[in-house]
Enzyme design. Structure first.
Site, mmCIF file in Angstrom:
data_model
loop_
_atom_site.group_PDB
_atom_site.id
_atom_site.type_symbol
_atom_site.label_atom_id
_atom_site.label_comp_id
_atom_site.label_asym_id
_atom_site.label_seq_id
_atom_site.Cartn_x
_atom_site.Cartn_y
_atom_site.Cartn_z
ATOM 1 N N LYS A 252 -14.542 3.580 9.936
ATOM 2 C CA LYS A 252 -13.196 4.102 9.718
ATOM 3 C C LYS A 252 -12.888 5.283 10.607
ATOM 4 O O LYS A 252 -11.773 5.508 11.005
ATOM 5 C CB LYS A 252 -13.042 4.499 8.268
ATOM 6 C CG LYS A 252 -12.866 3.267 7.450
ATOM 7 C CD LYS A 252 -12.350 3.550 6.099
ATOM 8 C CE LYS A 252 -12.334 2.215 5.371
ATOM 9 N NZ LYS A 252 -12.250 2.334 3.977
ATOM 10 N N ARG A 253 -13.922 6.082 10.887
ATOM 11 C CA ARG A 253 -13.647 7.275 11.697
ATOM 12 C C ARG A 253 -13.440 6.911 13.168
ATOM 13 O O ARG A 253 -13.131 7.747 13.983
ATOM 14 C CB ARG A 253 -14.750 8.310 11.515
ATOM 15 C CG ARG A 253 -16.128 7.783 11.790
ATOM 16 C CD ARG A 253 -17.196 8.675 11.160
ATOM 17 N NE ARG A 253 -18.464 7.974 11.081
ATOM 18 C CZ ARG A 253 -18.758 7.081 10.151
ATOM 19 N NH1 ARG A 253 -17.900 6.804 9.204
ATOM 20 N NH2 ARG A 253 -19.915 6.456 10.151
#
Ligand code: GLU
Length: 278
Positions: A252-253
């Site tokens: 996600k990052r």
């Protein structure tokens, strides 16, 4: 298949990236092909990590991809009473215990010389059972499933996988050794991913769970809990994971692959489908 209900169940802890798009589109395509229903569910039990702005962004991205779903959308943060009820059911059956171990307690117990190399289960190192017979009453404790007792009730759980990676029927032996006493309710949030996901899939009448292959190993936990709680077992479709050029899973990052970024650069939904191989 008539009556198929599937879902995409993101946790709004960051922007959607190509991996999420693939997951959502896979579920959508399966529902469309069967003349079934696609649902969106917001998995926001981990309140500190979930942000309203991520949730709005998720919805915007999915709409942009062309997906539609019934509203209001189920949000796990509204569902705590349902999880508490399921937990009470398992407690009443005598299948749970309270655990006061911290992560470092568990690490220390597992590194004792007589333990050998710890087995890694779907939630990390298999819990060594320190609190199993401790009889803790503390409110401020995690609640674990006594896997041995649970399996005595149900026998090894099995489910049907319809995805291309592991097609067929799977039966899971040795869950006591390979998965162990999983956490049903974390001490900070009073539930867990496992408990919430299966209670909600049942409540929404999901007949096909569509999700990434990373969750395949957690599926026997969900099926076991379905058996214990008297809930139906859906079919499962675990799809491949989208990786970057170096073979690393998108995280996600990894904002470079955020859908919003491709959108801003002028990509169309058809481009996104092509990028993920659909
Ligand atoms: N909320 C989970 C995630 O974002 C997915 C859960 C599921 O599909 O079972 O990874």
């Amino acid at each position: 298949m008539a009556g198929l209900i599937t879902r995409f169940a993101p946790s709004p802890t960051g922007p959607l990236h190509l991996g999420h798009a693939f997951s959502a589109l896979t579920a959508w395509d399966l529902a469309q092909a069967a003349g079934g229903q696609f649902l969106l569910r917001i998995e926001d039990i981990d309140r500190p990590r979930c942000k309203p702005e991520f949730e709005s962004a998720v919805i915007e991205d999915l709409r942009w991809l062309g997906l539609q779903w019934p509203v209001p959308v189920m949000r796990q943060s509204d569902r705590m009473p349902a999880y508490a009820k399921a937990l009470r059911q398992l407690e009443t059956m005598g299948l749970t215990y309270r655990c006061t171990c911290t992560r470092s307690d568990i690490r220390a117990a597992l590194s004792a010389p007589q333990e050998g190399a710890p087995l890694i289960g779907p939630d990390g190192p298999v819990y060594p059972g320190t609190c199993r017979h401790a009889g803790h009453q503390a409110k401020d404790a995690a609640i674990r499933l006594d896997m041995r007792k649970a399996l005595l009730r149900t026998g090894p759980p099995g489910f049907t996988e319809t995805g291309p990676l592991y097609p067929g029927h799977h039966t899971f032996e040795n869950m006591e050794e390979t998965i162990g006493d999983i956490v049903l309710a974390r001490r900070d949030i009073g539930t867990s991913y496992h408990l919430s996901v299966l209670v909600d899939d049942a409540a929404q009448g999901v007949t096909l769970v569509t999700r990434g292959a990373d969750l395949f190993d957690a599926t026997p936990i969900h099926v076991l809990l379905q058996h214990l709680l008297g809930l139906p077992t859906p079919r499962y479709h675990h799809h491949r994971l989208i990786r970057d050029e170096s073979g690393k899973r998108l995280a996600k990052r990894d904002d470079a692959r955020a859908l919003a970024r491709y959108r801003a650069e002028g990509a169309t939904p058809a481009d996104i489908r092509a990028m993920v191989g659909l």
